[in-house]
Scaffold this motif. Structure first.
Motif, PDB file in Angstrom:
ATOM      1  N   VAL A   1       0.835  -1.201   0.000  1.00 50.33           N
ATOM      2  CA  VAL A   1       0.000   0.000   0.000  1.00 50.33           C
ATOM      3  C   VAL A   1       0.868   1.249   0.000  1.00 50.33           C
ATOM      4  CG1 VAL A   1      -1.704   1.316   1.312  1.00 50.33           C
ATOM      5  CG2 VAL A   1      -1.964  -1.141   1.085  1.00 50.33           C
ATOM      6  N   SER A   2       1.972   1.245   0.772  1.00 51.12           N
ATOM      7  CA  SER A   2       2.763   2.483   0.776  1.00 51.12           C
ATOM      8  C   SER A   2       3.440   2.706  -0.570  1.00 51.12           C
ATOM      9  CB  SER A   2       3.765   2.521   1.928  1.00 51.12           C
ATOM     10  OG  SER A   2       4.184   1.259   2.293  1.00 51.12           O
ATOM     11  N   MET A   3       3.902   1.624  -1.225  1.00 46.42           N
ATOM     12  CA  MET A   3       4.502   1.805  -2.541  1.00 46.42           C
ATOM     13  C   MET A   3       3.461   2.333  -3.532  1.00 46.42           C
ATOM     14  SD  MET A   3       7.696   1.077  -2.437  1.00 46.42           S
ATOM     15  CE  MET A   3       7.940   1.517  -0.725  1.00 46.42           C
ATOM     16  N   ALA A   4       2.236   1.781  -3.438  1.00 44.16           N
ATOM     17  CA  ALA A   4       1.179   2.221  -4.353  1.00 44.16           C
ATOM     18  C   ALA A   4       0.822   3.683  -4.080  1.00 44.16           C
ATOM     19  CB  ALA A   4      -0.052   1.341  -4.186  1.00 44.16           C
ATOM     20  N   TRP A   5       0.781   4.052  -2.812  1.00 46.62           N
ATOM     21  CA  TRP A   5       0.442   5.434  -2.467  1.00 46.62           C
ATOM     22  C   TRP A   5       1.497   6.384  -3.032  1.00 46.62           C
ATOM     23  CZ3 TRP A   5       2.674   9.172   0.829  1.00 46.62           C
ATOM     24  CH2 TRP A   5       1.846  10.291   1.093  1.00 46.62           C
ATOM     25  N   LEU A   6       2.776   6.010  -2.856  1.00 46.69           N
ATOM     26  CA  LEU A   6       3.855   6.869  -3.348  1.00 46.69           C
ATOM     27  C   LEU A   6       3.781   7.051  -4.867  1.00 46.69           C
ATOM     28  CD1 LEU A   6       6.970   5.757  -1.271  1.00 46.69           C
ATOM     29  CD2 LEU A   6       6.001   8.054  -1.384  1.00 46.69           C
TER      30      LEU A   6
ATOM     31  N   ILE B   1       8.234   4.906 -14.015  1.00 47.32           N
ATOM     32  CA  ILE B   1       9.151   3.761 -14.159  1.00 47.32           C
ATOM     33  C   ILE B   1       9.062   2.867 -12.928  1.00 47.32           C
ATOM     34  CG2 ILE B   1      11.585   3.121 -14.279  1.00 47.32           C
ATOM     35  CD1 ILE B   1      11.978   5.597 -15.996  1.00 47.32           C
ATOM     36  N   PHE B   2       8.926   3.482 -11.752  1.00 49.24           N
ATOM     37  CA  PHE B   2       8.845   2.684 -10.521  1.00 49.24           C
ATOM     38  C   PHE B   2       7.630   1.764 -10.525  1.00 49.24           C
ATOM     39  CE2 PHE B   2      11.835   5.662  -8.325  1.00 49.24           C
ATOM     40  CZ  PHE B   2      12.750   4.689  -8.018  1.00 49.24           C
TER      41      PHE B   2
ATOM     42  N   LEU C   1       7.816  -6.008 -11.123  1.00 55.55           N
ATOM     43  CA  LEU C   1       8.682  -7.047 -11.700  1.00 55.55           C
ATOM     44  C   LEU C   1       9.067  -8.188 -10.761  1.00 55.55           C
ATOM     45  CD1 LEU C   1      11.048  -5.124 -14.085  1.00 55.55           C
ATOM     46  CD2 LEU C   1       9.239  -6.747 -14.647  1.00 55.55           C
ATOM     47  N   PRO C   2       9.173  -7.971  -9.454  1.00 58.82           N
ATOM     48  CA  PRO C   2       9.506  -9.117  -8.589  1.00 58.82           C
ATOM     49  C   PRO C   2       8.531 -10.282  -8.746  1.00 58.82           C
ATOM     50  CG  PRO C   2       9.733  -7.095  -7.345  1.00 58.82           C
ATOM     51  CD  PRO C   2       9.167  -6.712  -8.688  1.00 58.82           C
TER      52      PRO C   2
ATOM     53  N   ALA D   1      12.789   5.496  -0.695  1.00 57.87           N
ATOM     54  CA  ALA D   1      12.002   4.334  -0.279  1.00 57.87           C
ATOM     55  C   ALA D   1      11.688   3.456  -1.486  1.00 57.87           C
ATOM     56  CB  ALA D   1      10.714   4.772   0.402  1.00 57.87           C
ATOM     57  N   LEU D   2      11.267   4.080  -2.585  1.00 56.99           N
ATOM     58  CA  LEU D   2      10.967   3.320  -3.799  1.00 56.99           C
ATOM     59  C   LEU D   2      12.228   2.637  -4.317  1.00 56.99           C
ATOM     60  CD1 LEU D   2       8.706   5.872  -5.691  1.00 56.99           C
ATOM     61  CD2 LEU D   2       8.004   3.691  -4.709  1.00 56.99           C
ATOM     62  N   PHE D   3      13.329   3.423  -4.370  1.00 59.29           N
ATOM     63  CA  PHE D   3      14.546   2.886  -4.927  1.00 59.29           C
ATOM     64  C   PHE D   3      15.059   1.707  -4.101  1.00 59.29           C
ATOM     65  CE2 PHE D   3      19.206   2.799  -5.180  1.00 59.29           C
ATOM     66  CZ  PHE D   3      19.323   2.508  -6.529  1.00 59.29           C
ATOM     67  N   PHE D   4      14.991   1.856  -2.782  1.00 55.35           N
ATOM     68  CA  PHE D   4      15.490   0.801  -1.917  1.00 55.35           C
ATOM     69  C   PHE D   4      14.666  -0.481  -2.109  1.00 55.35           C
ATOM     70  CE2 PHE D   4      15.798  -1.445   2.168  1.00 55.35           C
ATOM     71  CZ  PHE D   4      17.171  -1.607   2.207  1.00 55.35           C
ATOM     72  N   THR D   5      13.343  -0.329  -2.206  1.00 55.52           N
ATOM     73  CA  THR D   5      12.487  -1.508  -2.406  1.00 55.52           C
ATOM     74  C   THR D   5      12.842  -2.218  -3.710  1.00 55.52           C
ATOM     75  OG1 THR D   5      10.762  -0.302  -1.276  1.00 55.52           O
ATOM     76  CG2 THR D   5      10.099  -2.286  -2.426  1.00 55.52           C
TER      77      THR D   5
END
Lengths: 349, 544
Positions: free
Chosen positions: B82-87, B98-99, B105-106, B301-305
Motif C-alpha cells: 500500500v505504501s509503494m502504491a500510495w507513493l 518507471i517505478f 517485476l519481482p 524508499a521506492l529505490f530501496f524496495t
C-alpha cells in the motif's frame, strides 16, 4: 522501455538454449559384454548427491551412446517410498542408495530382483545381499570435520558423544532428519549402544543447538567457511571441502579401545523387479562394480571402493587402520521404526 | 428493480430444465475437488494413535509457526504494497512511472530464488556480503541471521508485496477526487482524509489481495525449507522422506487444507464486497500530493524496495551465470543423466503451456454456467472449482501420486501428472478471469445468435469466444506464470529424466552449486517476464 527490452530477453533465452547442448546424439550401435545391443531408456533413481553420481553415469553413457540414461535424484528415503508406491506399477530400472539399510528394507519388500554382476565374487560378502538382490558399491565413514582456524588440536572431540558437550554449544552443523546417512547413523547407534543412550545423544545434540541442514554439501561448505567449528558428515565431504582449498581437518571418532568404533556404511545399487530394460540395467550394475566404475568413485569422490584391487585415493586412511563399529545389518533394519519414532519425539528438524 | 429481477430469475430457474452446461460445469468442479476430498478421507482414516502422536509432538508447533508466518507476511506485504502504491499513485515523487513497472517485476522472481540469493549474500562469515566487507577491511558489523522466522518473513514479504501493490494501486487510481475534496471541504486534514475516506475505499481490494497472499504463504515450500523455518508444507516434505508410510503426511495435509479453506472462505466473502470502487462518468483522478522536501525520502524508499526485490537478485544471478557459462567444468555440470539445459527449458514451457490451455478450457463451462444461470448451484460449482487456491503444491502432489497410481496407473510417471497438478492448483485463476470476461458480455448477443438459428456451440464459437478471448488469454497467462514457477508438486511428481527449470534451480542450489543454478534461474525469470508483461499491460495503473 519494455517493448525495447523484450527482444533482448527473447534473444538471450534463445542463445542460452542454443548453446546448452541437447540430448545425446544417436551414435553407432552400442553392445554390452555379451554382444547384445543396448538401446532405449535406462531409468535410474538415485538417493545420492547428484554431483557424486553424475560422473559415473556420464562415463557409462559414453560407453553406450545409444542408451538414454534418465536420472531422477532426490532424497534417498523419499525415493524408497516412491519405489514402494510403484511396486505394482514399476517405473525405474535401477536404484542407487546412499546406505545399506534402505536397500535391505526394500529387498525384504520384494522391490528388487537378484543379479550377480560380473566380478561378483571379488566383492566383500559383508556388502552383498544374501539373495544377490542388491550389491554394495563403495564404503564410507561417519566422521567429524572441523575448521582448523576455529578449533585447536587439543580441543578436538574424540567421540560422537562429545558432540553434546555444552562447550560446543552452537558450534556444530549436521544433516537433518530427512538425510538417509543421518537416519542410518541413528539406527546403527540404537544397535550399538542401545535406545536409551542414542536418545540421550540425540537430545544432547538438540540441546547443544546443532544446526541441521538439508544436505551434507551445506554442512561441509558451512564448516569450510568458518560458520561452524565442527560438522558431522561422511568422510568424503571433508575431502571435497579440502580440495576446494578450505582449512579443514578430520576426526575419526570413537577409536579408543572399548568405544563403539567408527560407524561405516555403504552405497548400494539394485535392479528393480519389473525393470523394462533389464539388459541395460545389468550392464549398468556391471559397470558400477567394474574397476573402471569403482575408480571414478574412488578418485573423484574419495570413497572407499569395494572391489578388491582398486586403489584408494592416496589421501585416504586405509580401513585396516581404523576401528570400525560392528554393525549387524538385519538388526539395524529392525530398528528403523524406533529411529523414526525417536526423530518424531525429539522433533529433529 | 433489483428485487423484480431477482424474482424473475428465480421463477425462470424453477421452471426451466437443468441446462446442459451445468453437467459440464459439474464435471469440472468435481475434478477440481477430488484431490482435496481424497486427502481429507486419508487424513480422517489415519490411525488414532498416529493422530495422537502428531498432536502431541508436531501439531501445536506447526500451527503456531505457520500462522505466525502467514500473519506477519500478510501484514508486511500490505504495509509495503500500500505504501509503494500510495507513493507512485498519489504523490509527485520523481520517476514514479518507471517505478510502477519496477515494483511489479519481482512477480517474475519465485520467492525460493529470492531466498537462494538472500542466503548466499547474508550467511554469517561464509556469505558474499561479509566476505566483501572483510575484503575492504570494513569493521565487521553484526549481520542479522538470514535463516529462521525473520529471514523467511523478509524474503516472502519482498517477493509477494507486488500483488498488494497492484491491487491497491488500482484502487488508488480509481478513487474519485470528489470524495477527497468533499472531505477536505468538510474540514478534515489530509491525514484524516486518508484514514477516513481513502483507506475505506481501497480496503476491500486490499483485503482480497492480502487473503490471496496468505494462501500463497501457506503453500510456500522452497523458501521455508531453504531458510529452515518449519511450516506445514515443509513438515509434509519431511514426513515423505521418513518412515515408509504416508499416513502422517496425509494427516498433516488434511489439517493444512482445513486451515487454507477457512482463509479461502473469508476471501470468497470479501470478493463480493470488493466492487464498490467503480469508475463512473464523473470520475476525475485525485490530485497529487506535493511532497516538497520529503520527495527525496519517497524516492529513496521506492529505490530501496526495487534494489532489494529486483536489482540485487537479478544482478547476482547475472554475475553467477556469466561465471557459470565461462567456466567449462560448470557448464558440463549442467548435464543431468543424458539431458541438458535445452530439455529443461522445453519441459518448463510445454507443461506450463498445456496447463494454461487446459485450465482455461475447463474454466469456460463454469464461467458460462455461473454467469448465465446465476443461482445457488452454479455459485457452488464456481467456488468448488476454486478450491485449488487452498491446496498447497505438496498436497496436490501427494494426493495425485496416490490417486493416479491407484486409478490411472498408465498415466503414472508421465509428465501429464505434473500438468494435472498445475491444472488443479491454478484453475481458480482461469475461472476468475473467464467469469469476469463473460460478465462483460450482454446475453442479448447470444439470444440474437440463437434467433438466427445458430446452435449453442456455434453461438459460443462465433459470438462469445472472439469477445471473451482477451479475458481467456489473461487467465492462461496467469496459469502459465504460476505453473512455470511451481516447485513442490513438480519435485514430487516428475518422472525420471523430466526436469524443469524450477526443479534444476532447486536441486543445484540446495547443494550450494550456485553457478550451475544461476543460468536456469535467470532463464526462468526471463521466460516469466513475457506473460507478466502481457498481464501488467492490462493492469489499471499501467494505462494512461
Amino acid at each position: 522501455m519494455f517493448q525495447k527490452l523484450l527482444p533482448v530477453f527473447v534473444a538471450l533465452t534463445l542463445i542460452s538454449s542454443g548453446c546448452a547442448g541437447t540430448t545425446s546424439q544417436p551414435d553407432p550401435i552400442s553392445f554390452n559384454e555379451n554382444g547384445n545391443i543396448l538401446s532405449g531408456k535406462l531409468i535410474v533413481y538415485s538417493g545420492r548427491s547428484e554431483l557424486l553420481i553424475q560422473p559415473v553415469i556420464a562415463a557409462f553413457q559414453e560407453k553406450y551412446p545409444q542408451l538414454e540414461v534418465l536420472l531422477k535424484s532426490g532424497s534417498n528415503s523419499q525415493l524408497a517410498n516412491t519405489l514402494l508406491e510403484e511396486k505394482t506399477n514399476p517405473q525405474a530400472d535401477v536404484f542407487i542408495t546412499t546406505e545399506v539399510f534402505t536397500a535391505h528394507a526394500l529387498s525384504r519388500e520384494g522391490i528388487f530382483q537378484p543379479y550377480e554382476p560380473t566380478g561378483y565374487q571379488n566383492l566383500p560378502d559383508a556388502f552383498k545381499a544374501d539373495d544377490a538382490s542388491w550389491v554394495g558399491l563403495t564404503q564410507r565413514m561417519r566422521v567429524i570435520m572441523y575448521n582448523k582456524d576455529l578449533v585447536s588440536q587439543d580441543e578436538l572431540p574424540a567421540s560422537m558423544f562429545d558432540l553434546s558437550d555444552p562447550k560446543l554449544k552452537g558450534q556444530i552443523a549436521a544433516a537433518g532428519s530427512t538425510n538417509a546417512s543421518m537416519q542410518a547413523q541413528i539406527a546403527s547407534m540404537i544397535q550399538l549402544v542401545g535406545q536409551e543412550q542414542t536418545e540421550a545423544w540425540l537430545t544432547g545434540l538438540l540441546e547443544n543447538e546443532v544446526t541441521f541442514f538439508g544436505s551434507h554439501s551445506d554442512v561441509r561448505k558451512a564448516v569450510g567457511a568458518g560458520e561452524f567449528e565442527l560438522g558431522l558428515v561422511n568422510h568424503y565431504y571433508y575431502y571435497l571441502q579440502l580440495a576446494e582449498g578450505s582449512h579443514v581437518g578430520i576426526i575419526y571418532p570413537d577409536q579408543a579401545p572399548g568405544e563403539m568404533g567408527i560407524i561405516s556404511n555403504a552405497t548400494t545399487a539394485a535392479i528393480i523387479q519389473g525393470s523394462s530394460n533389464l539388459s541395460a540395467a545389468r550392464a549398468f550394475i556391471d559397470f558400477l562394480v567394474s574397476a573402471e566404475g569403482q575408480k571414478i568413485f574412488a578418485e573423484g569422490n574419495y570413497e572407499y571402493p569395494l572391489l578388491t584391487g582398486v586403489a584408494l585415493h592416496p589421501d585416504l586412511v586405509p580401513t585396516d587402520g581404523l576401528s570400525l563399529a560392528k554393525i549387524e545389518l538385519a538388526q539395524v533394519v529392525d530398528h528403523f521404526d524406533a529411529t523414526f519414532d525417536m526423530i518424531d519425539m525429539a522433533n529433529l528438524p | 428493480m433489483l428485487r423484480t429481477e431477482a424474482l424473475r430469475s428465480n421463477r425462470r430457474r424453477q421452471n426451466a430444465p437443468i441446462p446442459k452446461i451445468a453437467f459440464l460445469a459439474g464435471w469440472v468442479a468435481l475434478l477440481a475437488i477430488i484431490p482435496v476430498i481424497y486427502i481429507l478421507i486419508r487424513a480422517l482414516a489415519g490411525d488414532t494413535e498416529l493422530w495422537q502422536r502428531i498432536i502431541q509432538t508436531r501439531l501445536i508447533k506447526l500451527l503456531s509457526n505457520t500462522m505466525l508466518l502467514v500473519l506477519t507476511v500478510t501484514a508486511g506485504t500490505t504495509l509495503l504494497g500500500v505504501s509503494m502504491a500510495w507513493l507512485t499513485e498519489r504523490t509527485d515523487v520523481p520517476g514514479r512511472k518507471i517505478f510502477r513497472w519496477l515494483l511489479a517485476l519481482p512477480l517474475a522472481i519465485p520467492p525460493y530464488i529470492g531466498a537462494i540469493v538472500h542466503l548466499a549474500l547474508l550467511r554469517p562469515r561464509g556469505g558474499l556480503l561479509s566476505q566483501w566487507m572483510e575484503g575492504i577491511n570494513l569493521p565487521s558489523i553484526h549481520l542479522p541471521n538470514p535463516t529462521g522466522f525473520w529471514g523467511a518473513a523478509f524474503v516472502l514479504i519482498i517477493f509477494s508485496f507486488p500483488y498488494v501493490f497492484l491491487l491497491s494501486g488500482a484502487a488508488f487510481r480509481s478513487e474519485n477526487a470528489s470524495y477527497y475534496e468533499s472531505a477536505r471541504m468538510l474540514g478534515r486534514t489530509p491525514w484524516q482524509t486518508f484514514w477516513q475516506v481513502t483507506i475505506p475505499a481501497i480496503r476491500p481490494g486490499i483485503t482480497a489481495g492480502a487473503l490471496l497472499v496468505s494462501l500463497d504463504i501457506l503453500s510456500e515450500y522452497g523458501t521455508v525449507a531453504l531458510l529452515r523455518f518449519e511450516t506445514f508444507s515443509s513438515a509434509i516434505f519431511v514426513q515423505l522422506a521418513g518412515r515408509y508410510d504416508r499416513s502422517a503426511a496425509s494427516i498433516l495435509s488434511g489439517v493444512l487444507i482445513l486451515l487454507a479453506l477457512i482463509i479461502l472462505y473469508g476471501e470468497f466473502r470479501t470478493q463480493g464486497r470488493a466492487q464498490f470502487t467503480q469508475i463512473g462518468s464523473h470520475w476525475r483522478p485525485a490530485t497529487l500530493i506535493h511532497l516538497g522536501k520529503q520527495r527525496k525520502w519517497g524516492f529513496l524508499a521506492l529505490f530501496f524496495t526495487v534494489l532489494v526485490s529486483f536489482i540485487i537478485p537479478m544482478g547476482l544471478l547475472l554475475f553467477w551465470s556469466t561465471q557459470g557459462i565461462l567456466d567449462n567444468q560448470t557448464f558440463t555440470g549442467m548435464q543431468i543423466g543424458s539431458r541438458g539445459l535445452a530439455s529443461f527449458i522445453f519441459n518448463s514451457v510445454w507443461s506450463s503451456g498445456l496447463a494454461a490451455f487446459l485450465a482455461v478450457l475447463f474454466s469456460i463451462p463454469i464461467a458460462i454456467y455461473v454467469v448465465r444461470h446465476p443461482g445457488k448451484v452454479s455459485r457452488l460449482f464456481s467456488r468448488l472449482s476454486q478450491v485449488g487456491y487452498a491446496i498447497p503444491g505438496v498436497v496436490v502432489a501427494l494426493s495425485l501420486v496416490m490417486l493416479v497410481n491407484r486409478f490411472l496407473p498408465f498415466l503414472y510417471a508421465t509428465p501429464l501428472v505434473v500438468v494435472m497438478a498445475y491444472v488443479v492448483r491454478y484453475i481458480p485463476q482461469a475461472v476468475r478471469s473467464s467469469e469476469s470476461a463473460m460478465r462483460q458480455l450482454s446475453p442479448n448477443l447470444e439470444e440474437a445468435s440463437r434467433l438466427l438459428k445458430r446452435n449453442a456451440i456455434q453461438t459460443f464459437i462465433q459470438v462469445n469466444l472472439p469477445l471473451i478471448l482477451p479475458g481467456l488469454l489473461t487467465g492462461s497467462a496467469l496459469v502459465f506464470l504460476s505453473s512455470l514457477k511451481e516447485l513442490p508438486a513438480t519435485l514430487l511428481l516428475r518422472p525420471a529424466g523430466y526436469e524443469t527449470l524450477a526443479v534444476r534451480v532447486w536441486i543445484w542450489s540446495e547443494e550450494g552449486f550456485y553457478f550451475q543454478a544461476a543460468p536456469a534461474a535467470l532463464l526462468l525469470v526471463f521466460i516469466s517476464i513475457i506473460p507478466l508483461y502481457f498481464l501488467l499491460r492490462r493492469e489499471a495503473i499501467f494505462k494512461q
